[in-house]
Design an enzyme around this catalytic site. Structure first.
Site, mmCIF file in Angstrom:
data_model
loop_
_atom_site.group_PDB
_atom_site.id
_atom_site.type_symbol
_atom_site.label_atom_id
_atom_site.label_comp_id
_atom_site.label_asym_id
_atom_site.label_seq_id
_atom_site.Cartn_x
_atom_site.Cartn_y
_atom_site.Cartn_z
ATOM 1 N N LYS A 52 -69.465 11.354 -21.739
ATOM 2 C CA LYS A 52 -68.564 12.656 -21.748
ATOM 3 C C LYS A 52 -69.823 13.921 -21.759
ATOM 4 O O LYS A 52 -69.421 14.744 -20.898
ATOM 5 C CB LYS A 52 -67.783 12.829 -22.709
ATOM 6 C CG LYS A 52 -66.532 11.907 -22.662
ATOM 7 C CD LYS A 52 -65.507 11.494 -23.651
ATOM 8 C CE LYS A 52 -64.662 10.656 -23.646
ATOM 9 N NZ LYS A 52 -63.633 10.488 -24.765
ATOM 10 N N GLN A 96 -62.708 12.086 -30.604
ATOM 11 C CA GLN A 96 -62.929 10.860 -30.027
ATOM 12 C C GLN A 96 -62.263 10.022 -31.012
ATOM 13 O O GLN A 96 -62.531 9.786 -32.428
ATOM 14 C CB GLN A 96 -64.405 10.595 -30.150
ATOM 15 C CG GLN A 96 -64.912 9.212 -29.476
ATOM 16 C CD GLN A 96 -64.456 9.112 -27.959
ATOM 17 O OE1 GLN A 96 -64.859 10.087 -27.267
ATOM 18 N NE2 GLN A 96 -63.764 8.066 -27.680
ATOM 19 N N ASP A 119 -57.618 16.319 -24.134
ATOM 20 C CA ASP A 119 -57.132 15.026 -24.136
ATOM 21 C C ASP A 119 -55.782 14.813 -23.855
ATOM 22 O O ASP A 119 -55.187 13.721 -23.655
ATOM 23 C CB ASP A 119 -57.459 14.037 -25.153
ATOM 24 C CG ASP A 119 -58.753 13.421 -25.012
ATOM 25 O OD1 ASP A 119 -59.269 13.177 -23.979
ATOM 26 O OD2 ASP A 119 -59.360 13.122 -25.886
#
Ligand code: NAD
Length: 299
Positions: A52, A96, A119
Site C-alpha cells: 500500500k 490493518q 477502508d
C-alpha cells in the site's frame, strides 16, 4: 472467454490518479495523505502495508506507516485513533487487520471518523452505503465494481450470486449490486453497477451448486481454495474470484503459492469473463484504496 485483467486496469487507474494528484499539487495545494496503522508484526500484514505504501508513492499520495507493538492496549490504540481523526494533515487512514486478540477490532473500527475511513468499514459508512447515501465504499467491492464497469459488464437485471458474507467484501458487494445505480462510485463508465437480483450464500447455504447454476455472475469471497468448480457454473457466466489463500508448497521459492476460490483451469473455459488469481481483484483492491483516499481528500 475473456480474462478480466485487474493488473492492467489498476495500472490505467493509477495513471489517472497520478495525473489528478499532480494537477492538485501544481495548483499549489498539498498532496493527499493516507495513514496506515499496523499493530504487531504479522508477516502477511507487513507485506500488505508495504504494497500500500508503494502504491501511494507511485501516484504521489503521501503515506505514513504508523506502527505499534503487539503490547499496545485497546485504550491506547483508541487514543491514537482519536488523534488521527483530529489531524488535519491526514485525509484518511486505515487500520490493518487483523489486530491482536486482546484488541476488539469492532471497537477500533467504530472509533474512526467515517469521513476518514478509507477502508469503508465503519458502521456509518456501511450504513450509508446501504441507504444509498454518499459514503466511502470498502476497497474490494469498489474495485470489483470498477473492473466490471471498465469491461462494459452491466449487472442490471442479472442474477448475481455472492459467496461470502463478510463486512469487508460480501455484504457491501451485495448492497452495491442490489441498489439503484450507486452515486458514491464516481467515474464509473457507462456500465451499470446495481439493479441486479442478488443471492448471498455462505458456509451454511444448502445446495450451493444449484444456486450457482442459476447465476449470470458469481462473486466468490470465501477463502476456500477451489470451492467453485466447473459443474457449478453455467455456460457464459462471469466469475469474479476474490479469494486469496496461502497454500503451503515446499517446491515453490516462497514455500507457498496463492490460490483463489475458483478452480480456474476447469471453470474458465465455460465463462464469458473470469478474473485470475493473482492479477484480478487484488490489484483493483489496492488501487481502490488510493481512489478512496483521493475521495476523502476532496471531501
Ligand atoms: P471471511 O474470511 O471473513 O469469511 C469467509 C466467508 O465465506 C464467510 O462469510 C463464510 O460464511 C463464507 N464461506 C466459507 N466457506 C464457505 C463455503 N464452503 N461455502 C460457502 N460459503 C463459505 O471473508 P473475507 O474477509 O471476505 O475473505 C474471503 C477471501 O477473500 C479470503 O481468501 C481473503 O483473503 C480474500 N480477500 C481478498 C481480497 C482481495 O483484494 N483480493 C480482499 C479481501 C479479502
Amino acid at each position: 472467454m475473456t480474462i478480466l485483467d485487474g493488473k492492467h486496469i489498476a495500472s490505467l487507474i493509477r495513471e489517472e490518479l497520478r495525473a489528478e494528484v499532480a494537477s492538485i499539487v501544481a495548483s499549489g495545494r498539498r498532496a493527499p495523505k493516507l495513514g496506515i496503522v499496523i499493530v504487531g508484526h504479522n508477516p502477511a500484514s507487513e507485506t500488505y502495508v508495504a504494497n500500500k505504501l508503494k502504491a501511494c508513492a507511485e501516484v504521489g499520495i503521501n503515506a505514513e506507516k504508523i506502527a505499534f507493538e503487539d503490547s499496545i492496549s485497546e485504550a491506547q490504540l483508541l487514543q491514537h485513533i482519536a488523534t488521527l481523526n483530529a489531524d488535519t494533515a491526514i485525509d484518511g487512514f486505515i487500520v490493518q487487520l487483523p489486530l491482536p486478540a486482546h484488541i476488539n477490532e469492532q471497537a477500533i473500527l467504530s472509533a474512526i471518523d467515517y469521513r476518514k475511513d478509507v477502508d469503508g468499514l465503519t458502521p456509518e459508512n456501511i450504513g450509508r452505503t446501504v441507504q444509498g447515501l454518499p459514503s466511502i465504499v470498502s476497497a474490494t467491492p469498489r474495485g470489483i465494481s470498477e473492473l466490471l464497469s471498465r469491461y462494459g459488464i452491466s449487472t442490471e437485471g442479472k442474477h448475481v450470486v455472492v459467496i461470502g458474507r463478510s463486512n469487508i467484501v460480501g455484504k457491501p458487494m451485495a448492497m452495491l449490486l442490489m441498489q439503484r445505480p450507486y452515486l458514491s462510485l464516481p467515474n464509473l463508465s457507462a456500465a451499470t453497477i446495481g439493479n441486479a437480483t442478488v443471492t448471498i450464500c455462505h458456509s451454511k447455504t444448502r445446495d450451493l451448486k444449484s444456486i450457482c447454476l442459476t447465476a449470470d455472475i458469481i462473486i466468490v469471497a470465501a477463502g476456500c481454495p477451489g470451492l467453485l468448480t466447473a459443474d457449478m457454473v453455467r455456460e457464459g457466466a462471469t466469475v469474479i474470484d476474490v479469494g486469496i489463500t496461502r497454500v503451503e508448497d515446499p517446491n515453490s521459492p516462497k514455500g507457498y503459492y496463492l490460490s483463489g476460490d475458483v478452480d480456474f483451469a476447469s471453470v474458465a473455459p465455460k465463462c464469458a469473463f473470469i478474473t485470475p488469481v493473482p492479477g484480478g481483484v487484488g490489484p483493483m483492491t489496492i488501487v481502490s484504496l488510493l481512489q478512496n483516499t483521493l475521495q476523502a481528500y476532496k471531501q
